[in-house]
Design a protein around this motif. Structure first.
Motif, short mmCIF file in Angstrom:
data_model
loop_
_atom_site.label_atom_id
_atom_site.label_comp_id
_atom_site.label_asym_id
_atom_site.label_seq_id
_atom_site.Cartn_x
_atom_site.Cartn_y
_atom_site.Cartn_z
N ARG A 1 0.88 -1.35 0.07
CA ARG A 1 0.03 0.10 0.14
C ARG A 1 0.89 1.26 -0.07
O ARG A 1 0.49 2.09 -0.64
N ALA A 2 2.00 1.35 0.82
CA ALA A 2 2.75 2.40 0.64
C ALA A 2 3.32 2.73 -0.46
O ALA A 2 3.66 3.77 -0.95
N GLU A 3 3.94 1.54 -1.20
CA GLU A 3 4.62 1.80 -2.45
C GLU A 3 3.66 2.14 -3.40
O GLU A 3 3.77 3.04 -4.45
N ALA A 4 2.35 1.89 -3.29
CA ALA A 4 1.25 2.39 -4.40
C ALA A 4 1.12 4.05 -4.22
O ALA A 4 0.68 4.61 -4.95
N THR A 5 1.03 4.26 -2.81
CA THR A 5 0.55 5.73 -2.68
C THR A 5 1.98 6.47 -3.27
O THR A 5 1.73 7.61 -3.80
N ALA A 6 3.14 6.02 -2.91
CA ALA A 6 4.26 6.68 -3.51
C ALA A 6 4.41 6.82 -4.79
O ALA A 6 4.88 8.03 -5.68
N ALA A 7 3.79 5.90 -5.65
CA ALA A 7 3.80 5.63 -6.79
C ALA A 7 2.68 6.71 -7.51
O ALA A 7 3.09 7.44 -8.65
N VAL A 8 1.69 6.83 -6.97
CA VAL A 8 0.60 7.84 -7.22
C VAL A 8 1.13 9.27 -7.10
O VAL A 8 1.21 10.20 -7.89
N ILE B 1 0.42 12.29 -15.02
CA ILE B 1 -0.25 11.16 -15.17
C ILE B 1 -1.37 10.79 -14.51
O ILE B 1 -1.24 10.80 -13.26
N LYS B 2 -2.64 10.92 -15.03
CA LYS B 2 -3.95 11.18 -14.13
C LYS B 2 -4.49 9.97 -13.87
O LYS B 2 -3.96 8.53 -14.13
N ALA B 3 -5.48 9.98 -13.02
CA ALA B 3 -6.34 9.14 -12.33
C ALA B 3 -6.91 7.96 -13.69
O ALA B 3 -6.78 8.44 -14.72
N ARG B 4 -7.03 6.70 -13.38
CA ARG B 4 -7.44 5.77 -14.23
C ARG B 4 -6.38 5.21 -15.29
O ARG B 4 -6.71 4.20 -15.93
N THR B 5 -5.26 5.61 -15.28
CA THR B 5 -4.19 5.38 -15.93
C THR B 5 -3.54 3.65 -14.96
O THR B 5 -3.90 4.11 -13.65
N THR B 6 -3.15 3.12 -15.70
CA THR B 6 -2.50 1.74 -15.01
C THR B 6 -1.14 2.22 -14.68
O THR B 6 -0.27 2.53 -15.48
N GLU C 1 -5.04 -2.80 -4.15
CA GLU C 1 -6.43 -2.02 -3.21
C GLU C 1 -6.07 -0.58 -3.23
O GLU C 1 -6.77 0.05 -3.33
N ALA C 2 -4.62 -0.48 -2.69
CA ALA C 2 -4.42 1.24 -2.64
C ALA C 2 -4.60 2.00 -3.87
O ALA C 2 -5.12 3.16 -4.02
N LEU C 3 -3.93 1.35 -5.11
CA LEU C 3 -4.06 1.87 -6.44
C LEU C 3 -5.59 2.27 -6.47
O LEU C 3 -6.14 3.49 -7.07
N ASP D 1 -8.22 2.72 -4.46
CA ASP D 1 -8.90 3.55 -3.51
C ASP D 1 -8.36 5.06 -4.01
O ASP D 1 -9.10 6.07 -3.57
N LEU D 2 -7.34 5.09 -4.81
CA LEU D 2 -6.62 6.26 -5.21
C LEU D 2 -6.92 6.81 -6.71
O LEU D 2 -6.55 7.54 -7.47
N ARG D 3 -7.98 5.76 -7.28
CA ARG D 3 -8.67 5.76 -8.73
C ARG D 3 -7.53 5.68 -9.77
O ARG D 3 -7.69 6.38 -10.97
N TYR D 4 -6.63 4.84 -9.46
CA TYR D 4 -5.63 4.48 -10.30
C TYR D 4 -6.07 3.09 -10.72
O TYR D 4 -6.47 2.36 -10.04
N ARG D 5 -5.37 2.50 -11.92
CA ARG D 5 -5.60 1.01 -12.18
C ARG D 5 -4.32 0.10 -11.88
O ARG D 5 -3.25 1.14 -11.97
N SER D 6 -4.41 -0.93 -11.83
CA SER D 6 -3.28 -1.54 -11.17
C SER D 6 -2.64 -2.58 -12.38
O SER D 6 -3.44 -3.46 -12.91
N GLY D 7 -1.26 -2.64 -12.37
CA GLY D 7 -0.79 -3.63 -13.54
C GLY D 7 0.42 -4.18 -12.71
O GLY D 7 1.05 -3.65 -11.82
N VAL D 8 0.67 -5.44 -12.87
CA VAL D 8 1.89 -6.05 -12.46
C VAL D 8 2.51 -7.01 -13.67
O VAL D 8 2.09 -7.39 -14.46
#
Length: 442
Positions: free
Chosen positions: A139-146, A154-159, A188-190, A192-199
């Motif tokens: 979750r911390a990494e996702a928040t920092a990435a956002v 890079i706007k919301a809903r981007t992966t 989950e964190a992405l 919550d912040l309205r971004y999409r997740s890719g791995v």
């Protein structure tokens, strides 16, 4: 993507603090942005952002529409510190210019790696609280990435893509489950912040672990929206190996890294890249209706030479094109009369063709190609793709299929056409290629 190990190592406590601070920086609601159009085609990742001159050269000469770039993380190879990604060319202006040019930017975050790997910064494998430490770090990494993504525009809903390097032992339970819990927290964190997740990961390691968990214990982990699998098999497609991933998993939401660390040169510019083939957001979609002028079928088996006195479907198709491009106002009755001949001659005069009033391959080609002159590559779709495919068929490249989505077969025909007219045979349709087609590709 083979990120080298970094000496930086964040503890779980530091990660939680980072998450809290980053949340304050981000604020409440993320900026909404419309979802991207589907795309099927080629992408490259070079880790470090190329210069603008390099990007411009590759835009008009390479097959790629997508570019993967590291935007940060403790294990990113372009990084100089935990907060500075160290990319000399990467800023909000760079991102904006690529997107406005037509590139699809694929932002990659490279943080801690699997606990049983050899990297310096590792996911905590402690199973306490169902791997709570790994979840918190994800979750911390996702928040920092956002935070970083927003700095770059890079706007919301981007992966946002998490790079979990392969080469770790998925049979090691704590290693595998902590990685899964980390990625679940990331996703989950992405969301919550309205971004999409890719791995991103190896098809036989991280992607296999995700798909297997989703299959055997659905709902136990939050799954990413899209996956990017490394499988160095030299096949430019998004087909999976069913030993590792089910056939229908993430269908229409995959990137396949099929060549690793290869040298490539386009437009006189050489880069070392990984090659990828992608199908995202459902892939490039063909037009719903291929008919023109309401009911006329333009896609004939061949485009014959026509003159006054001829009749049939080919003449009706010609009349439809003349109505669009030469001011023809009479009925679409399939009869080549003096009014049709007059409209043909008018069109030929306007487009530097032989003014005969007869319809030859050059006239057919020019008629089909009329319109705007956008950049077209594999994956381009819609009106420009239809015009290109039809013009190529009229010019004698009968192997091209008219679908409204440009394929490798289409671009091979483009390259042959470019050779014919004295252009560099890149297979990429630029303004010069359109001009050649719009004057008959002679």
């Amino acid at each position: 993507m083979h990120a080298p190990a970094s000496p930086a190592r964040l503890t779980v406590v530091a990660a939680v603090v980072l998450a809290f601070c980053a949340t304050l920086l981000v604020g409440g609601g993320a900026e909404a942005a419309g979802s991207k159009d589907g795309l099927t085609g080629y992408a490259f990742d070079a880790r470090c952002a190329p210069t603008q001159e390099q990007m411009d050269a590759w835009l008009t000469s390479s097959p790629f529409w997508g570019v993967g770039i590291y935007i940060g993380g403790s294990t990113a190879s372009c990084q100089t510190s935990a907060t500075d990604p160290g990319q000399p060319h990467l800023d909000a202006t760079w991102v904006s210019r690529q997107r406005s040019s037509g590139w699809r930017v694929l932002p990659i975050w490279v943080g801690p790696q699997a606990a049983c790997s050899s990297y310096a910064d590792l996911i905590d494998p402690n199973p306490a609280g169902d791997y709570a430490a790994a979840d918190a770090r994800g979750r911390a990494e996702a928040t920092a990435a956002v935070v970083r993504a927003r700095e770059l525009g890079i706007k919301a809903r981007t992966t946002l893509w998490y790079d979990l390097e392969g080469g770790f032992d998925v049979a090691d339970e704590d290693c595998r489950r902590s990685a899964l819990r980390f990625l679940s927290g990331w996703t989950e964190a992405l969301h919550d912040l309205r971004y999409r997740s890719g791995v991103y990961s190896s098809i036989s390691a991280g992607i296999h672990a995700l798909d297997n968990a989703d299959n055997l214990s659905p709902g136990s982990y939050e799954m990413p929206d899209q996956v990017w699998f490394a499988w160095d098999n030299d096949r430019a497609n998004v087909d999976v190996d069913q030993r590792w991933v089910r056939k229908d998993s993430w269908e229409g939401e995959r990137i396949h890294q099929y060549q690793l660390h290869t040298d490539a040169a386009y437009g006189g510019v050489a880069l070392t890249i990984d090659r990828n083939f992608l199908e995202l957001d459902g892939g490039s979609q063909p037009p719903r209706n291929l008919l023109a002028c309401g009911r006329t079928d333009l896609d004939l088996r061949s485009y014959p030479r026509l003159r006054t006195g001829r009749s049939g479907d080919a003449v009706e198709a010609l009349q439809c094109l003349l109505r669009k491009h030469a001011g023809y106002r009479s009925r679409l009755d399939g009869r080549y009369d003096t009014q049709v001949a007059r409209a043909v001659r008018k069109f030929q005069r306007r487009h530097d063709l032989r003014q005969t009033g007869r319809t030859d391959p050059a006239t057919w080609t020019a008629l089909f190609a009329q319109g705007s002159k956008p950049l077209v590559k594999v994956g381009s779709s819609g009106d420009a793709a239809l015009r290109l495919e039809r013009a190529l068929r009229a010019a004698g490249f009968g192997s091209v299929k008219v679908t409204g989505v440009v394929t490798d077969r289409t671009t091979r025909a483009v390259a042959r056409c470019q050779r014919r007219v004295g252009l560099d045979p890149t297979g990429v349709v630029t303004t010069d290629t359109w001009k050649a087609l719009q004057t008959g590709a002679r």
